[in-house]
Design an enzyme around this catalytic site. Structure first.
Site, PDB file in Angstrom:
ATOM      1  N   SER A 190     -12.284  -9.213  -1.120  1.00  0.00           N
ATOM      2  CA  SER A 190     -13.590  -9.079  -1.767  1.00  0.00           C
ATOM      3  C   SER A 190     -14.615  -9.757  -0.859  1.00  0.00           C
ATOM      4  CB  SER A 190     -13.550  -9.821  -3.118  1.00  0.00           C
ATOM      5  OG  SER A 190     -14.844 -10.074  -3.603  1.00  0.00           O
ATOM      6  N   TYR A 248     -11.043 -17.183  -8.160  1.00  0.00           N
ATOM      7  CA  TYR A 248     -11.244 -15.874  -7.527  1.00  0.00           C
ATOM      8  C   TYR A 248     -11.536 -16.039  -6.041  1.00  0.00           C
ATOM      9  CZ  TYR A 248     -12.789 -10.986  -7.158  1.00  0.00           C
ATOM     10  OH  TYR A 248     -12.914  -9.662  -6.806  1.00  0.00           O
TER      11      TYR A 248
HETATM   12  N1  LIG Z   1     -15.374  -4.084  -8.881  1.00  0.00           N
HETATM   13  C1  LIG Z   1     -15.818  -4.785  -7.873  1.00  0.00           C
HETATM   14  O1  LIG Z   1     -17.023  -4.917  -7.692  1.00  0.00           O
HETATM   15  C2  LIG Z   1     -14.858  -5.431  -6.913  1.00  0.00           C
HETATM   16  C3  LIG Z   1     -15.386  -6.000  -5.743  1.00  0.00           C
HETATM   17  C4  LIG Z   1     -14.516  -6.600  -4.835  1.00  0.00           C
HETATM   18  C5  LIG Z   1     -13.159  -6.615  -5.092  1.00  0.00           C
HETATM   19  N2  LIG Z   1     -12.676  -6.067  -6.220  1.00  0.00           N
HETATM   20  C6  LIG Z   1     -11.230  -6.116  -6.424  1.00  0.00           C
HETATM   21  O2  LIG Z   1     -10.733  -4.843  -6.681  1.00  0.00           O
HETATM   22  C7  LIG Z   1      -9.527  -4.933  -7.441  1.00  0.00           C
HETATM   23  C8  LIG Z   1      -9.609  -3.965  -8.582  1.00  0.00           C
HETATM   24  O3  LIG Z   1     -10.642  -4.388  -9.430  1.00  0.00           O
HETATM   25  P1  LIG Z   1     -11.507  -3.382 -10.320  1.00  0.00           P
HETATM   26  O4  LIG Z   1     -12.916  -3.719 -10.071  1.00  0.00           O
HETATM   27  O5  LIG Z   1     -11.031  -1.988 -10.120  1.00  0.00           O
HETATM   28  O6  LIG Z   1     -11.189  -3.899 -11.792  1.00  0.00           O
HETATM   29  P2  LIG Z   1     -10.097  -3.454 -12.845  1.00  0.00           P
HETATM   30  O7  LIG Z   1     -10.046  -4.572 -13.834  1.00  0.00           O
HETATM   31  O8  LIG Z   1     -10.382  -2.083 -13.333  1.00  0.00           O
HETATM   32  O9  LIG Z   1      -8.770  -3.410 -11.967  1.00  0.00           O
HETATM   33  C9  LIG Z   1      -7.879  -4.471 -11.845  1.00  0.00           C
HETATM   34  C10 LIG Z   1      -6.500  -3.893 -11.983  1.00  0.00           C
HETATM   35  O10 LIG Z   1      -5.520  -4.901 -11.719  1.00  0.00           O
HETATM   36  C11 LIG Z   1      -4.545  -4.786 -12.716  1.00  0.00           C
HETATM   37  N3  LIG Z   1      -3.811  -6.031 -12.902  1.00  0.00           N
HETATM   38  C12 LIG Z   1      -4.301  -7.217 -13.295  1.00  0.00           C
HETATM   39  N4  LIG Z   1      -3.290  -8.107 -13.398  1.00  0.00           N
HETATM   40  C13 LIG Z   1      -2.149  -7.463 -13.041  1.00  0.00           C
HETATM   41  C14 LIG Z   1      -0.791  -7.837 -12.961  1.00  0.00           C
HETATM   42  N5  LIG Z   1      -0.364  -9.065 -13.253  1.00  0.00           N
HETATM   43  N6  LIG Z   1       0.101  -6.896 -12.556  1.00  0.00           N
HETATM   44  C15 LIG Z   1      -0.284  -5.641 -12.267  1.00  0.00           C
HETATM   45  N7  LIG Z   1      -1.565  -5.225 -12.352  1.00  0.00           N
HETATM   46  C16 LIG Z   1      -2.477  -6.128 -12.737  1.00  0.00           C
HETATM   47  C17 LIG Z   1      -5.330  -4.410 -13.971  1.00  0.00           C
HETATM   48  O11 LIG Z   1      -4.504  -3.890 -14.970  1.00  0.00           O
HETATM   49  C18 LIG Z   1      -6.273  -3.388 -13.405  1.00  0.00           C
HETATM   50  O12 LIG Z   1      -5.702  -2.109 -13.388  1.00  0.00           O
HETATM   51  C19 LIG Z   1      -9.383  -6.398  -7.842  1.00  0.00           C
HETATM   52  O13 LIG Z   1      -8.452  -7.033  -6.976  1.00  0.00           O
HETATM   53  C20 LIG Z   1     -10.773  -6.947  -7.605  1.00  0.00           C
HETATM   54  O14 LIG Z   1     -10.764  -8.323  -7.312  1.00  0.00           O
HETATM   55  C21 LIG Z   1     -13.486  -5.472  -7.142  1.00  0.00           C
END
Ligand SMILES: NC(=O)c1ccc[n+]([C@@H]2O[C@H](COP(=O)([O-])OP(=O)(O)OC[C@H]3O[C@@H](n4cnc5c(N)ncnc54)[C@H](O)[C@@H]3O)[C@@H](O)[C@H]2O)c1
Length: 252
Positions: free
Chosen positions: A143, A156
């Site tokens: 991230s 985080y």
């Molecule tokens: N949305 C953003 O702006 C953004 C920016 C930078 C990084 N990210 C990263 O992208 C990734 C996905 O995030 P997102 O924004 O799609 O949100 P999201 O909450 O939709 O996705 C997170 C996913 O991780 C899964 N998860 C959580 N704990 C878990 C576990 N113990 N075992 C298996 N799966 C698990 C959740 O079920 C979910 O499907 C994350 O790592 C997040 O840190 C997101």
């Protein structure tokens, strides 16, 4: 971009960026073996992929359990004969907007366990499988918080910095064995995680936009595009890198 016949594992693909990637990699011709904790959401995603003519297998997988991760990778190899690519997306925000001294200790352990230890398990088993086919490509979800910092997000920020370190050390360990390991550092993208953030801090979206040189938030497709490129042979000389995909968020 075509990835016909390639086999990818995506742990954490029942929503958001992981789900977007599962749909897109399948549409590009890859066999997608994806995991997540929510069985119904996983089955729905698998049905969407099948309806679009793609190939996928969903298996329940909690990345904090090494046996679940090992079993997901085993399924990819037993169903499709090999593992070519992996995209490690699972992650949680942990406590956000909580100053360091007040940061909850249980939240710290939970965030590190999912985001960092879970990533370690994923990489460990994926690399072991890729060594058997003489190479592969792994993309880890960091991230902008893994390169810079956001206030009030100790778990985080630390876990996402840790992912950059895991990526670099593993890339060095396996460069000669033709396993490329990179990370991506997305800026702000509107997914469920972001929607949750907005419920905690209603003007979060406006704050984010004010800090976004490109003048908008990112889209899920834009993040998946970067992951697909890093997984593909087009990135054959790229390993150990962390690619910002953030509309210049980190530059201001
Ligand atoms: N949305 C953003 O702006 C953004 C920016 C930078 C990084 N990210 C990263 O992208 C990734 C996905 O995030 P997102 O924004 O799609 O949100 P999201 O909450 O939709 O996705 C997170 C996913 O991780 C899964 N998860 C959580 N704990 C878990 C576990 N113990 N075992 C298996 N799966 C698990 C959740 O079920 C979910 O499907 C994350 O790592 C997040 O840190 C997101």
């Amino acid at each position: 971009m075509r990835l016909d016949g390639k086999v990818i594992v995506i742990p954490g693909a029942t929503s958001g960026l992981g789900k977007n990637a599962a749909l897109r990699f399948a549409a590009a011709g890859a066999h997608v073996v994806f995991g997540g904790r929510r069985e119904s959401a996983g089955n729905e995603t698998a049905a969407e992929i099948a309806a679009a003519g793609g190939s996928s297998v969903f298996q329940r997988c909690d990345v904090t359990k090494s046996s679940d991760v090992a079993a997901l990778v085993d399924t990819a190899v037993s169903r499709f004969g090999r593992l070519d690519m992996a995209y490690n997306v699972a992650g949680v925000p942990g406590d956000a907007f909580v100053k360091f001294a007040e940061y909850d200790e249980a939240q710290w352990l939970d965030t590190i366990s999912i985001n960092l230890t879970g990533m370690f398990y994923c990489m460990k088993y994926e690399i072991a499988a890729m060594l058997k086919n003489g190479g592969g490509a792994i993309v880890n979800m960091s991230s902008v918080a893994g390169l810079g910092a956001t206030p009030g997000g100790a778990g985080y920020v630390a876990s996402k910095h840790g992912i950059v370190g895991l990526t670099r050390t593993a890339a060095l360990d396996y460069a000669a064995e033709k396993i490329r390991i990179n990370a991506i550092a997305p800026g702000v993208v509107k997914t469920e995680m972001m929607e949750w953030g907005i419920t905690q801090t209603p003007d979060l979206e406006a704050q984010m936009l004010a800090h976004q040189p490109i003048g908008r938030l990112g889209t899920m497709d834009e993040i998946t595009n970067a992951a697909m490129w890093l997984c593909s042979d087009a990135a054959s000389f790229v390993t150990g890198a962390t690619l910002s995909v953030d509309g210049a968020y980190l530059l201001v």
